[in-house]
Scaffold this motif. Sequence first.
Motif, PDB file in Angstrom:
ATOM      1  N   ASN A   1     -10.314   0.225  14.256  1.00 34.37           N
ATOM      2  CA  ASN A   1      -9.375  -0.164  15.309  1.00 34.37           C
ATOM      3  C   ASN A   1      -8.006   0.432  14.967  1.00 34.37           C
ATOM      4  O   ASN A   1      -7.389   0.020  13.980  1.00 34.37           O
ATOM      5  CB  ASN A   1      -9.285  -1.680  15.404  1.00 34.37           C
ATOM      6  N   PRO A   2      -7.519   1.396  15.731  1.00 30.16           N
ATOM      7  CA  PRO A   2      -6.261   2.071  15.384  1.00 30.16           C
ATOM      8  C   PRO A   2      -5.065   1.140  15.243  1.00 30.16           C
ATOM      9  O   PRO A   2      -4.088   1.484  14.560  1.00 30.16           O
ATOM     10  CB  PRO A   2      -6.049   3.045  16.555  1.00 30.16           C
ATOM     11  N   SER A   3      -5.135  -0.043  15.858  1.00 32.11           N
ATOM     12  CA  SER A   3      -3.997  -0.960  15.790  1.00 32.11           C
ATOM     13  C   SER A   3      -4.048  -1.867  14.559  1.00 32.11           C
ATOM     14  O   SER A   3      -3.110  -2.621  14.299  1.00 32.11           O
ATOM     15  CB  SER A   3      -3.933  -1.831  17.050  1.00 32.11           C
ATOM     16  N   SER A   4      -5.134  -1.783  13.793  1.00 35.33           N
ATOM     17  CA  SER A   4      -5.258  -2.615  12.594  1.00 35.33           C
ATOM     18  C   SER A   4      -4.352  -2.100  11.484  1.00 35.33           C
ATOM     19  O   SER A   4      -4.101  -0.893  11.376  1.00 35.33           O
ATOM     20  CB  SER A   4      -6.713  -2.619  12.103  1.00 35.33           C
ATOM     21  N   SER A   5      -3.863  -3.014  10.678  1.00 37.71           N
ATOM     22  CA  SER A   5      -3.022  -2.648   9.538  1.00 37.71           C
ATOM     23  C   SER A   5      -3.883  -2.567   8.286  1.00 37.71           C
ATOM     24  O   SER A   5      -4.360  -3.594   7.791  1.00 37.71           O
ATOM     25  CB  SER A   5      -1.906  -3.675   9.340  1.00 37.71           C
ATOM     26  N   VAL A   6      -4.109  -1.350   7.812  1.00 38.40           N
ATOM     27  CA  VAL A   6      -4.847  -1.150   6.561  1.00 38.40           C
ATOM     28  C   VAL A   6      -3.967  -0.345   5.610  1.00 38.40           C
ATOM     29  O   VAL A   6      -2.903   0.159   5.989  1.00 38.40           O
ATOM     30  CB  VAL A   6      -6.189  -0.427   6.803  1.00 38.40           C
ATOM     31  N   CYS A   7      -4.414  -0.198   4.379  1.00 40.47           N
ATOM     32  CA  CYS A   7      -3.571   0.406   3.341  1.00 40.47           C
ATOM     33  C   CYS A   7      -3.162   1.833   3.665  1.00 40.47           C
ATOM     34  O   CYS A   7      -2.019   2.216   3.475  1.00 40.47           O
ATOM     35  CB  CYS A   7      -4.300   0.348   2.006  1.00 40.47           C
ATOM     36  N   TRP A   8      -4.113   2.663   4.132  1.00 41.68           N
ATOM     37  CA  TRP A   8      -3.858   4.097   4.347  1.00 41.68           C
ATOM     38  C   TRP A   8      -3.355   4.769   3.062  1.00 41.68           C
ATOM     39  O   TRP A   8      -2.718   5.817   3.098  1.00 41.68           O
ATOM     40  CB  TRP A   8      -2.841   4.326   5.453  1.00 41.68           C
ATOM     41  N   CYS A   9      -3.591   4.135   1.919  1.00 38.80           N
ATOM     42  CA  CYS A   9      -3.106   4.651   0.630  1.00 38.80           C
ATOM     43  C   CYS A   9      -1.582   4.779   0.596  1.00 38.80           C
ATOM     44  O   CYS A   9      -1.038   5.664  -0.067  1.00 38.80           O
ATOM     45  CB  CYS A   9      -3.769   5.985   0.280  1.00 38.80           C
ATOM     46  N   LEU A  10      -0.911   3.889   1.313  1.00 36.13           N
ATOM     47  CA  LEU A  10       0.551   3.865   1.330  1.00 36.13           C
ATOM     48  C   LEU A  10       1.121   2.800   0.397  1.00 36.13           C
ATOM     49  O   LEU A  10       2.298   2.860   0.042  1.00 36.13           O
ATOM     50  CB  LEU A  10       1.064   3.601   2.748  1.00 36.13           C
ATOM     51  N   SER A  11       0.303   1.835  -0.003  1.00 34.89           N
ATOM     52  CA  SER A  11       0.812   0.704  -0.775  1.00 34.89           C
ATOM     53  C   SER A  11       1.387   1.109  -2.124  1.00 34.89           C
ATOM     54  O   SER A  11       2.283   0.441  -2.651  1.00 34.89           O
ATOM     55  CB  SER A  11      -0.297  -0.332  -0.982  1.00 34.89           C
ATOM     56  N   TRP A  12       0.855   2.211  -2.703  1.00 38.69           N
ATOM     57  CA  TRP A  12       1.355   2.693  -3.983  1.00 38.69           C
ATOM     58  C   TRP A  12       2.350   3.833  -3.809  1.00 38.69           C
ATOM     59  O   TRP A  12       2.759   4.459  -4.790  1.00 38.69           O
ATOM     60  CB  TRP A  12       0.194   3.143  -4.878  1.00 38.69           C
ATOM     61  N   ARG A  13       2.745   4.080  -2.576  1.00 38.96           N
ATOM     62  CA  ARG A  13       3.695   5.159  -2.300  1.00 38.96           C
ATOM     63  C   ARG A  13       5.047   4.618  -1.830  1.00 38.96           C
ATOM     64  O   ARG A  13       6.102   5.135  -2.214  1.00 38.96           O
ATOM     65  CB  ARG A  13       3.123   6.098  -1.235  1.00 38.96           C
ATOM     66  N   LEU A  14       5.027   3.584  -1.000  1.00 44.06           N
ATOM     67  CA  LEU A  14       6.232   3.118  -0.322  1.00 44.06           C
ATOM     68  C   LEU A  14       6.892   1.955  -1.064  1.00 44.06           C
ATOM     69  O   LEU A  14       6.217   1.164  -1.728  1.00 44.06           O
ATOM     70  CB  LEU A  14       5.888   2.655   1.091  1.00 44.06           C
ATOM     71  N   PRO A  15       8.197   1.815  -0.931  1.00 46.06           N
ATOM     72  CA  PRO A  15       8.852   0.591  -1.410  1.00 46.06           C
ATOM     73  C   PRO A  15       8.227  -0.621  -0.733  1.00 46.06           C
ATOM     74  O   PRO A  15       7.757  -0.538   0.413  1.00 46.06           O
ATOM     75  CB  PRO A  15      10.314   0.779  -0.992  1.00 46.06           C
ATOM     76  N   SER A  16       8.220  -1.754  -1.414  1.00 43.05           N
ATOM     77  CA  SER A  16       7.495  -2.924  -0.923  1.00 43.05           C
ATOM     78  C   SER A  16       7.977  -3.388   0.444  1.00 43.05           C
ATOM     79  O   SER A  16       7.169  -3.778   1.294  1.00 43.05           O
ATOM     80  CB  SER A  16       7.597  -4.066  -1.932  1.00 43.05           C
ATOM     81  N   THR A  17       9.285  -3.321   0.696  1.00 43.10           N
ATOM     82  CA  THR A  17       9.798  -3.770   1.993  1.00 43.10           C
ATOM     83  C   THR A  17       9.276  -2.897   3.112  1.00 43.10           C
ATOM     84  O   THR A  17       8.811  -3.388   4.145  1.00 43.10           O
ATOM     85  CB  THR A  17      11.338  -3.761   1.997  1.00 43.10           C
ATOM     86  N   GLU A  18       9.323  -1.576   2.930  1.00 44.04           N
ATOM     87  CA  GLU A  18       8.808  -0.668   3.949  1.00 44.04           C
ATOM     88  C   GLU A  18       7.309  -0.847   4.123  1.00 44.04           C
ATOM     89  O   GLU A  18       6.793  -0.843   5.255  1.00 44.04           O
ATOM     90  CB  GLU A  18       9.121   0.779   3.585  1.00 44.04           C
ATOM     91  N   ASN A  19       6.589  -1.036   3.020  1.00 44.97           N
ATOM     92  CA  ASN A  19       5.146  -1.196   3.107  1.00 44.97           C
ATOM     93  C   ASN A  19       4.775  -2.450   3.900  1.00 44.97           C
ATOM     94  O   ASN A  19       3.823  -2.440   4.682  1.00 44.97           O
ATOM     95  CB  ASN A  19       4.543  -1.268   1.706  1.00 44.97           C
ATOM     96  N   ARG A  20       5.533  -3.529   3.718  1.00 50.42           N
ATOM     97  CA  ARG A  20       5.241  -4.775   4.429  1.00 50.42           C
ATOM     98  C   ARG A  20       5.565  -4.691   5.914  1.00 50.42           C
ATOM     99  O   ARG A  20       4.882  -5.295   6.742  1.00 50.42           O
ATOM    100  CB  ARG A  20       6.027  -5.941   3.806  1.00 50.42           C
ATOM    101  N   THR A  21       6.613  -3.958   6.247  1.00 48.56           N
ATOM    102  CA  THR A  21       7.060  -3.936   7.643  1.00 48.56           C
ATOM    103  C   THR A  21       6.388  -2.850   8.470  1.00 48.56           C
ATOM    104  O   THR A  21       6.459  -2.873   9.697  1.00 48.56           O
ATOM    105  CB  THR A  21       8.579  -3.750   7.714  1.00 48.56           C
ATOM    106  N   LEU A  22       5.721  -1.902   7.817  1.00 46.32           N
ATOM    107  CA  LEU A  22       5.036  -0.819   8.526  1.00 46.32           C
ATOM    108  C   LEU A  22       3.643  -1.310   8.910  1.00 46.32           C
ATOM    109  O   LEU A  22       2.783  -1.497   8.045  1.00 46.32           O
ATOM    110  CB  LEU A  22       4.950   0.402   7.618  1.00 46.32           C
ATOM    111  N   LEU A  23       3.424  -1.516  10.198  1.00 48.16           N
ATOM    112  CA  LEU A  23       2.206  -2.169  10.659  1.00 48.16           C
ATOM    113  C   LEU A  23       1.437  -1.311  11.651  1.00 48.16           C
ATOM    114  O   LEU A  23       2.013  -0.463  12.335  1.00 48.16           O
ATOM    115  CB  LEU A  23       2.545  -3.512  11.312  1.00 48.16           C
ATOM    116  N   GLY A  24       0.134  -1.568  11.722  1.00 49.06           N
ATOM    117  CA  GLY A  24      -0.714  -0.972  12.744  1.00 49.06           C
ATOM    118  C   GLY A  24      -0.624   0.536  12.811  1.00 49.06           C
ATOM    119  O   GLY A  24      -0.698   1.243  11.805  1.00 49.06           O
ATOM    120  N   ALA A  25      -0.439   1.034  14.042  1.00 52.38           N
ATOM    121  CA  ALA A  25      -0.421   2.475  14.276  1.00 52.38           C
ATOM    122  C   ALA A  25       0.758   3.151  13.590  1.00 52.38           C
ATOM    123  O   ALA A  25       0.717   4.370  13.350  1.00 52.38           O
ATOM    124  CB  ALA A  25      -0.394   2.764  15.770  1.00 52.38           C
ATOM    125  N   ASP A  26       1.804   2.384  13.254  1.00 53.75           N
ATOM    126  CA  ASP A  26       2.948   2.984  12.555  1.00 53.75           C
ATOM    127  C   ASP A  26       2.538   3.480  11.174  1.00 53.75           C
ATOM    128  O   ASP A  26       3.124   4.435  10.651  1.00 53.75           O
ATOM    129  CB  ASP A  26       4.088   1.971  12.426  1.00 53.75           C
TER     130      ASP A  26
END
Length: 204
Positions: A35-60
């Motif tokens: 589901n493109p609108s689902s929020s999954v890791c996309w392997c970003l959790s170990w790349r982004l600062p925690s605040t950005e990682n938490r606020t970046l949702l779904g298709a973003d």
Amino acid sequence: MVVDDKTANAAHLDDITVKPAHAFDDMATMLGPKNPSSSVCWCLSWRLPSTENRTLLGADRADKVRELCARDHAPGVLAYLGDDVVGWAGIAPRTELHPIEHSRRIPHVDGLPVWSLWCMRVRPGYRKRGITAALIEGAVDYARDQGAPAVEGYPVDNRGERVDQTMAFVGTRAMFERAGFSWVADTRSVSGGIPRIVMRRMLR
């Protein structure tokens, strides 16, 4: 998920190609949700600062990966058997990986501007066929081509203990040793309850 490629039915490594991860559609196959609108890791959790990682949702989150794929510097590498994408490995300068660069649990061994190999994934149906070994070597080759002096990994030191597949993306000590990496430091990080270590392969 990562597999420990020691099986006799492994594909011949010459059949596997590893390329810089510029193809967003193939990244979506490896990392994206159904589901493109689902929020999954996309392997970003170990790349982004925690605040950005938490606020970046779904298709973003997908859009962020699309942006990373469009850079000259790819976010990692993809493995292929023929035309089929079968594996992913995240490889980047440690300085780009905010949670690792600023980790209090994974130490900086020295001031060398290392690249980090922090995540590996093999598609179901293609495991135990040599994909992981090809991913590691391809990631190291890409880092070398980009001028990296060394590559570090942060696998579990499982000493033969079973690794939970949901946490196996970090790899195992034996897997990295077979790829020419050596232990350089312990960490205070764990994955699936198993201690992680710093392993390094020098490229210069």
